[in-house]
Write a protein that holds these residues in place. Structure first.
Motif, PDB file in Angstrom:
ATOM      1  N   GLN A 156     -79.755-127.065 -37.426  1.00  0.00           N
ATOM      2  CA  GLN A 156     -78.945-125.910 -37.788  1.00  0.00           C
ATOM      3  C   GLN A 156     -78.213-126.120 -39.112  1.00  0.00           C
ATOM      4  O   GLN A 156     -77.460-125.255 -39.552  1.00  0.00           O
ATOM      5  CB  GLN A 156     -77.949-125.607 -36.669  1.00  0.00           C
ATOM      6  CG  GLN A 156     -78.654-125.223 -35.375  1.00  0.00           C
ATOM      7  CD  GLN A 156     -77.695-124.638 -34.363  1.00  0.00           C
ATOM      8  OE1 GLN A 156     -77.086-123.608 -34.580  1.00  0.00           O
ATOM      9  NE2 GLN A 156     -77.556-125.331 -33.251  1.00  0.00           N
ATOM     10  N   ILE A 157     -78.464-127.259 -39.725  1.00  0.00           N
ATOM     11  CA  ILE A 157     -77.952-127.528 -41.070  1.00  0.00           C
ATOM     12  C   ILE A 157     -79.111-127.504 -42.053  1.00  0.00           C
ATOM     13  O   ILE A 157     -79.098-126.772 -43.046  1.00  0.00           O
ATOM     14  CB  ILE A 157     -77.228-128.892 -41.120  1.00  0.00           C
ATOM     15  CG1 ILE A 157     -76.059-128.920 -40.136  1.00  0.00           C
ATOM     16  CG2 ILE A 157     -76.749-129.198 -42.541  1.00  0.00           C
ATOM     17  CD1 ILE A 157     -75.439-130.291 -39.946  1.00  0.00           C
ATOM     18  N   MET A 234     -79.221-127.979 -52.233  1.00  0.00           N
ATOM     19  CA  MET A 234     -77.835-128.244 -52.624  1.00  0.00           C
ATOM     20  C   MET A 234     -76.854-127.391 -51.822  1.00  0.00           C
ATOM     21  O   MET A 234     -75.897-127.907 -51.240  1.00  0.00           O
ATOM     22  CB  MET A 234     -77.668-127.990 -54.132  1.00  0.00           C
ATOM     23  CG  MET A 234     -78.409-128.991 -55.002  1.00  0.00           C
ATOM     24  SD  MET A 234     -78.069-128.819 -56.778  1.00  0.00           S
ATOM     25  CE  MET A 234     -78.954-127.305 -57.166  1.00  0.00           C
ATOM     26  N   GLN A 235     -77.077-126.099 -51.765  1.00  0.00           N
ATOM     27  CA  GLN A 235     -76.102-125.193 -51.154  1.00  0.00           C
ATOM     28  C   GLN A 235     -75.934-125.402 -49.661  1.00  0.00           C
ATOM     29  O   GLN A 235     -74.813-125.397 -49.145  1.00  0.00           O
ATOM     30  CB  GLN A 235     -76.527-123.738 -51.403  1.00  0.00           C
ATOM     31  CG  GLN A 235     -75.596-122.713 -50.756  1.00  0.00           C
ATOM     32  CD  GLN A 235     -76.070-121.291 -50.969  1.00  0.00           C
ATOM     33  OE1 GLN A 235     -76.812-121.011 -51.911  1.00  0.00           O
ATOM     34  NE2 GLN A 235     -75.643-120.386 -50.101  1.00  0.00           N
ATOM     35  N   LEU A 236     -77.035-125.610 -48.943  1.00  0.00           N
ATOM     36  CA  LEU A 236     -76.990-125.658 -47.484  1.00  0.00           C
ATOM     37  C   LEU A 236     -77.218-127.041 -46.895  1.00  0.00           C
ATOM     38  O   LEU A 236     -76.726-127.337 -45.814  1.00  0.00           O
ATOM     39  CB  LEU A 236     -78.028-124.695 -46.902  1.00  0.00           C
ATOM     40  CG  LEU A 236     -77.870-123.225 -47.280  1.00  0.00           C
ATOM     41  CD1 LEU A 236     -79.008-122.411 -46.683  1.00  0.00           C
ATOM     42  CD2 LEU A 236     -76.526-122.685 -46.812  1.00  0.00           C
ATOM     43  N   ILE A 345     -71.296-132.231 -44.779  1.00  0.00           N
ATOM     44  CA  ILE A 345     -72.190-132.547 -43.660  1.00  0.00           C
ATOM     45  C   ILE A 345     -71.388-132.939 -42.427  1.00  0.00           C
ATOM     46  O   ILE A 345     -71.716-132.546 -41.303  1.00  0.00           O
ATOM     47  CB  ILE A 345     -73.183-133.666 -44.043  1.00  0.00           C
ATOM     48  CG1 ILE A 345     -74.076-133.206 -45.210  1.00  0.00           C
ATOM     49  CG2 ILE A 345     -74.040-134.053 -42.845  1.00  0.00           C
ATOM     50  CD1 ILE A 345     -74.872-131.938 -44.937  1.00  0.00           C
ATOM     51  N   SER A 346     -70.299-133.675 -42.611  1.00  0.00           N
ATOM     52  CA  SER A 346     -69.476-134.095 -41.470  1.00  0.00           C
ATOM     53  C   SER A 346     -68.892-132.890 -40.744  1.00  0.00           C
ATOM     54  O   SER A 346     -68.946-132.807 -39.511  1.00  0.00           O
ATOM     55  CB  SER A 346     -68.361-135.021 -41.940  1.00  0.00           C
ATOM     56  OG  SER A 346     -68.887-136.214 -42.482  1.00  0.00           O
ATOM     57  N   LYS A 347     -68.337-131.945 -41.488  1.00  0.00           N
ATOM     58  CA  LYS A 347     -67.764-130.761 -40.853  1.00  0.00           C
ATOM     59  C   LYS A 347     -68.836-129.961 -40.120  1.00  0.00           C
ATOM     60  O   LYS A 347     -68.623-129.483 -39.003  1.00  0.00           O
ATOM     61  CB  LYS A 347     -67.068-129.882 -41.888  1.00  0.00           C
ATOM     62  CG  LYS A 347     -66.420-128.645 -41.272  1.00  0.00           C
ATOM     63  CD  LYS A 347     -65.703-127.781 -42.308  1.00  0.00           C
ATOM     64  CE  LYS A 347     -65.089-126.552 -41.662  1.00  0.00           C
ATOM     65  NZ  LYS A 347     -64.390-125.691 -42.664  1.00  0.00           N
ATOM     66  N   ASN A 348     -69.994-129.815 -40.740  1.00  0.00           N
ATOM     67  CA  ASN A 348     -71.086-129.084 -40.088  1.00  0.00           C
ATOM     68  C   ASN A 348     -71.506-129.748 -38.784  1.00  0.00           C
ATOM     69  O   ASN A 348     -71.736-129.071 -37.775  1.00  0.00           O
ATOM     70  CB  ASN A 348     -72.278-128.964 -41.040  1.00  0.00           C
ATOM     71  CG  ASN A 348     -72.222-127.728 -41.905  1.00  0.00           C
ATOM     72  OD1 ASN A 348     -72.681-126.658 -41.525  1.00  0.00           O
ATOM     73  ND2 ASN A 348     -71.631-127.874 -43.087  1.00  0.00           N
ATOM     74  N   LEU A 349     -71.621-131.061 -38.782  1.00  0.00           N
ATOM     75  CA  LEU A 349     -72.012-131.771 -37.560  1.00  0.00           C
ATOM     76  C   LEU A 349     -70.937-131.657 -36.487  1.00  0.00           C
ATOM     77  O   LEU A 349     -71.248-131.479 -35.300  1.00  0.00           O
ATOM     78  CB  LEU A 349     -72.309-133.233 -37.873  1.00  0.00           C
ATOM     79  CG  LEU A 349     -73.655-133.506 -38.553  1.00  0.00           C
ATOM     80  CD1 LEU A 349     -73.748-134.972 -38.991  1.00  0.00           C
ATOM     81  CD2 LEU A 349     -74.822-133.159 -37.634  1.00  0.00           C
ATOM     82  N   ILE A 350     -69.673-131.765 -36.873  1.00  0.00           N
ATOM     83  CA  ILE A 350     -68.589-131.596 -35.900  1.00  0.00           C
ATOM     84  C   ILE A 350     -68.668-130.213 -35.270  1.00  0.00           C
ATOM     85  O   ILE A 350     -68.583-130.063 -34.040  1.00  0.00           O
ATOM     86  CB  ILE A 350     -67.218-131.805 -36.571  1.00  0.00           C
ATOM     87  CG1 ILE A 350     -67.024-133.255 -36.996  1.00  0.00           C
ATOM     88  CG2 ILE A 350     -66.087-131.393 -35.621  1.00  0.00           C
ATOM     89  CD1 ILE A 350     -65.818-133.485 -37.891  1.00  0.00           C
ATOM     90  N   PHE A 467     -80.115-119.522 -43.249  1.00  0.00           N
ATOM     91  CA  PHE A 467     -78.678-119.646 -43.003  1.00  0.00           C
ATOM     92  C   PHE A 467     -78.354-119.839 -41.524  1.00  0.00           C
ATOM     93  O   PHE A 467     -77.196-119.749 -41.121  1.00  0.00           O
ATOM     94  CB  PHE A 467     -77.951-118.418 -43.552  1.00  0.00           C
ATOM     95  CG  PHE A 467     -78.078-118.264 -45.042  1.00  0.00           C
ATOM     96  CD1 PHE A 467     -77.288-119.006 -45.897  1.00  0.00           C
ATOM     97  CD2 PHE A 467     -79.020-117.397 -45.588  1.00  0.00           C
ATOM     98  CE1 PHE A 467     -77.414-118.881 -47.277  1.00  0.00           C
ATOM     99  CE2 PHE A 467     -79.149-117.267 -46.966  1.00  0.00           C
ATOM    100  CZ  PHE A 467     -78.355-118.006 -47.808  1.00  0.00           C
ATOM    101  N   ASN A 468     -79.344-120.090 -40.704  1.00  0.00           N
ATOM    102  CA  ASN A 468     -79.165-120.385 -39.286  1.00  0.00           C
ATOM    103  C   ASN A 468     -78.909-119.105 -38.493  1.00  0.00           C
ATOM    104  O   ASN A 468     -79.076-117.991 -38.991  1.00  0.00           O
ATOM    105  CB  ASN A 468     -78.035-121.404 -39.072  1.00  0.00           C
ATOM    106  CG  ASN A 468     -78.040-122.034 -37.700  1.00  0.00           C
ATOM    107  OD1 ASN A 468     -79.086-122.126 -37.048  1.00  0.00           O
ATOM    108  ND2 ASN A 468     -76.899-122.465 -37.223  1.00  0.00           N
ATOM    109  N   PHE A 469     -78.518-119.249 -37.240  1.00  0.00           N
ATOM    110  CA  PHE A 469     -78.337-118.111 -36.345  1.00  0.00           C
ATOM    111  C   PHE A 469     -77.029-117.370 -36.608  1.00  0.00           C
ATOM    112  O   PHE A 469     -76.889-116.204 -36.277  1.00  0.00           O
ATOM    113  CB  PHE A 469     -78.323-118.585 -34.882  1.00  0.00           C
ATOM    114  CG  PHE A 469     -79.521-119.384 -34.487  1.00  0.00           C
ATOM    115  CD1 PHE A 469     -80.748-118.775 -34.296  1.00  0.00           C
ATOM    116  CD2 PHE A 469     -79.432-120.754 -34.311  1.00  0.00           C
ATOM    117  CE1 PHE A 469     -81.858-119.511 -33.934  1.00  0.00           C
ATOM    118  CE2 PHE A 469     -80.536-121.502 -33.946  1.00  0.00           C
ATOM    119  CZ  PHE A 469     -81.752-120.879 -33.754  1.00  0.00           C
TER     120      PHE A 469
END
Length: 666
Positions: A156-157, A234-236, A345-350, A467-469
């Motif tokens: 999802q990232i 880069m962006q996502l 990346i850390s915030k997205n995984l959290i 951009f995911n769901f």
């Protein structure tokens, strides 16, 4: 039944702590480093932790977690054997069972990097079903749950999906994509970016396969390299739109404006890096088609189309004359050296794994681990799941995240011990031509899962775009959320229609696929006499004659679930044993008889602990109990006691709880 126990998610629950679990704080310290983690986890904390770290808690997992403690449990997960090519292997195995005349090579031959390319010539319309079944099989049955859960979070990232039309018949691309995420889930994020950038499916999805250096076409118009993947990388996938501080907060310039992470010129330069790559075994460079190229092996380099000139990316120079791979890896090195990668990346995984609104301190602690280890995802995952903020939430039963519909679904299936159906019939898009299904293939010991978007509004590898769901910054149109700026991305796809379809699908599974209930159902034989099957295999043998459509229709999911625990909870009160006959169960009109009601209350308490970790309030439990306590068993019905208990008590209780607000939150 009161509305609060069905479907509608209570938004306010997100904002406050829920009751019903204790603080879980007793016991001695695990260690000085993790002194805030209780050494003897209570049921609620163990259940909620595992629902974040796996695709659904089970009694066995909770016992292991409570025995070992969180730190050791995570270390055990890190040391589970890695299974190479597990997603693609399971997909191929099912395809070979269903269509043996089409897929004649061995699994090993298909996995090898040679001209025996899986599904290239066939481009089967069934391939998405084979691929989806492989994904669900891993989510439901594999014991290295944490690795698979992290792989799903990464999907999802770094998004790749069947938004690419070719994948609707060449779904093996998505199986290979998940194999890459799975392989790197505990590895280096830089190496993940390297491999995903050479992934044939990603080349198709973000359109850089067949990318060429700047040239003049026949109309003498300049054609520039495709920028799609260059921008999203880069962006996502790495640094985000704007520069971030280590705690995930945006950086601002002297005028208070956000500072962009990259420029259009950076996109142009990275697009030049990405020239010269195409599918292996393609009939022509850059050609796209359902039967073109190899989607299970990496892209191959063609120097003729690569721009070997010097590039300047994010202020750093990439030397001229490098090979295609050297060019790409140099670019990824530059990207990984950007300070925004760690917090982004850390915030997205959290957000995908544990909490929708992590504090800046939580983000900073995890991002610091990312930075200090150069993106070692094993260290990052450990930091996410052992952070003091998460454990404070768990100890206080604070609701910090809504469940994705897909995760709610896998947790339900794992709670019900879903397993493959003994066998079923593959008849293509038709049905059996006779009572022996002589035109069909009998598939052994396998699930079958179709596209779940019709009842979940999502599915693994099925995002509607790159951009995911949902948008991570989505804030529901609710005064409390708006006032506090709370994000709830998962609610963006939870429409009324989706929730109704979700609930109806759960009912379909409960009413068709429970092992003991199948044997309690009555059918008519060829002499028009009522009978019951003595085994699941006998039922399957008879499916073509009886017209048991779910056993042979390709559009029907296939599995078995197990409600023996539920039967046993009730029978211990009714009979004092668990032999399954419910001998002492009496008609609901027997005024002096109340064991059926006591058994119902015990069942609700059991399911509350099993499915929510004990989060239902006493009021909610009483509401459900009062709605079901009458007419549990009717002695004048032609159906057995067990059949009626399942239909009148077990199904409604499970269905109500797994559709409640307390189940749909973490």
């Amino acid at each position: 039944m009161k509305k609060q126990l069905f479907i509608v998610l209570t938004l306010l629950a997100f904002l406050t702590a829920c009751g019903g679990g204790g603080d879980g704080s007793s016991g001695t310290d695990v260690s000085s480093k993790y002194s805030y983690i209780p050494s003897d986890l209570n049921k609620s904390a163990a259940s909620r932790f595992l629902n974040k770290a796996t695709f659904g808690t089970t009694q066995e997992l909770e016992q292991k977690l409570q025995q070992k403690g969180a730190v050791e449990w995570i270390e055990d997960q890190f040391h589970k054997p890695f299974k190479k090519d597990i997603y693609l292997t399971k997909m191929i195995a099912l395809a070979k069972q269903c269509e043996p005349d089409e897929y004649t090579a061995s699994i090993d031959e298909y996995l090898q990097d040679n001209d025996t390319v899986f599904n290239k010539s066939k481009a089967s319309f069934q391939s998405p079903r084979y691929r989806m079944t492989s994904w669900f099989d891993n989510a439901l049955r594999e014991d290295d749950q944490l690795r698979h859960k992290v792989a799903y979070a990464l999907s999802q990232i770094i998004v790749e999906s069947d938004f690419e039309p070719i994948f609707t018949r060449r779904a093996e691309a998505l199986a290979r994509y998940f194999d890459i995420l799975y392989a790197h889930a505990f590895g280096s994020y830089k190496e993940l970016l390297q491999e995903i950038s050479l992934n044939s499916g990603m080349g198709m999805f973000l359109t850089y396969n067949g990318n060429k250096k700047l040239y003049q076409n026949d109309a003498n118009i300049s054609v520039y390299p495709d920028e799609n993947y260059a921008r999203e990388l880069m962006q996502l996938f790495s640094i985000g739109l704007n520069k971030l501080n280590i705690d995930g907060s945006p950086q601002h310039d002297a005028n208070g404006e956000l500072i962009p992470s990259y420029t259009q010129n950076d996109v142009n330069e990275l697009a030049r890096v990405l020239t010269g790559w195409d599918l292996k075994r393609n009939s022509r460079y850059g050609r796209v088609g359902f039967t073109q190229g190899d989607l299970t092996h990496p892209l191959e380099f063609t120097s003729k189309y690569h721009d070997f000139g010097e590039k300047v990316l994010l202020g750093e120079t990439i030397t001229a004359g490098l090979s295609g791979r050297e060019d790409l890896f140099a670019a990824i090195d530059i990207i990984m050296n950007q300070k925004s990668v760690a917090p982004y990346i850390s915030k997205n995984l959290i957000m995908r794994l544990t909490k929708s609104n992590p504090s800046p301190e939580y983000i900073e602690r995890v991002a610091t681990e990312f930075q200090n280890t150069q993106g070692d995802l094993k260290a990052v995952v450990k930091a996410i799941f052992l952070d003091p903020e998460l454990w404070e939430d768990l100890k206080t039963d604070s609701v910090v995240k809504f469940k994705e519909p897909l995760i709610a679904y896998t947790q339900f299936l794992r709670a019900m011990k879903a397993k493959p159906l003994n066998s079923w019939y593959y008849c293509g898009y038709g049905g059996p031509s006779d009572d022996n299904a002589s035109n069909c293939v009998r598939v052994q010991n396998s699930f079958l899962f179709n596209d779940p978007r019709k009842y979940l509004a999502q599915g693994a590898g099925l995002a509607p775009n790159v951009f995911n769901f949902y948008d991570n910054d989505y804030i529901p149109n609710d005064p409390d959320f708006q006032a506090r700026g709370f994000h709830a991305p998962e609610l963006q796809i939870q429409s009324d229609t989706m929730l109704i379809n979700y609930n109806n699908n759960l009912y379909n599974i409960l009413s068709h696929w429970e092992s003991e209930d199948i044997l309690e159902q009555r059918h008519k034989d060829s002499h028009d006499e009522w009978f019951r099957y003595s085994s699941i295999d006998e039922m399957i043998d008879d499916a073509p004659r009886l017209g048991n459509v779910p056993i042979y229709y390709i559009g029907s999911d296939k599995m078995l679930i197990d409600a023996k625990d539920e039967y046993d909870v009730m029978e211990r009160i009714i009979d004092g044993n668990t032999d399954g006959d419910f001998q002492n169960l009496q008609d609901y009109r027997q005024e002096s008889y109340h064991d059926d009601e006591k058994a119902l209350h015990a069942l609700i308490e059991f399911e509350n602990n099993k499915l929510t970790g004990g989060l239902l309030s006493d009021e909610e439990i009483d509401t459900l109990y009062n709605a079901l306590k009458d007419k549990i068993y009717n002695k004048y019905s032609g159906n057995s006691k067990k059949y009626q208990l399942y239909r009148n008590a077990i199904i409604p209780v499970i269905r109500a709880i797994v559709s409640s607000d307390k189940y749909m939150v973490e």
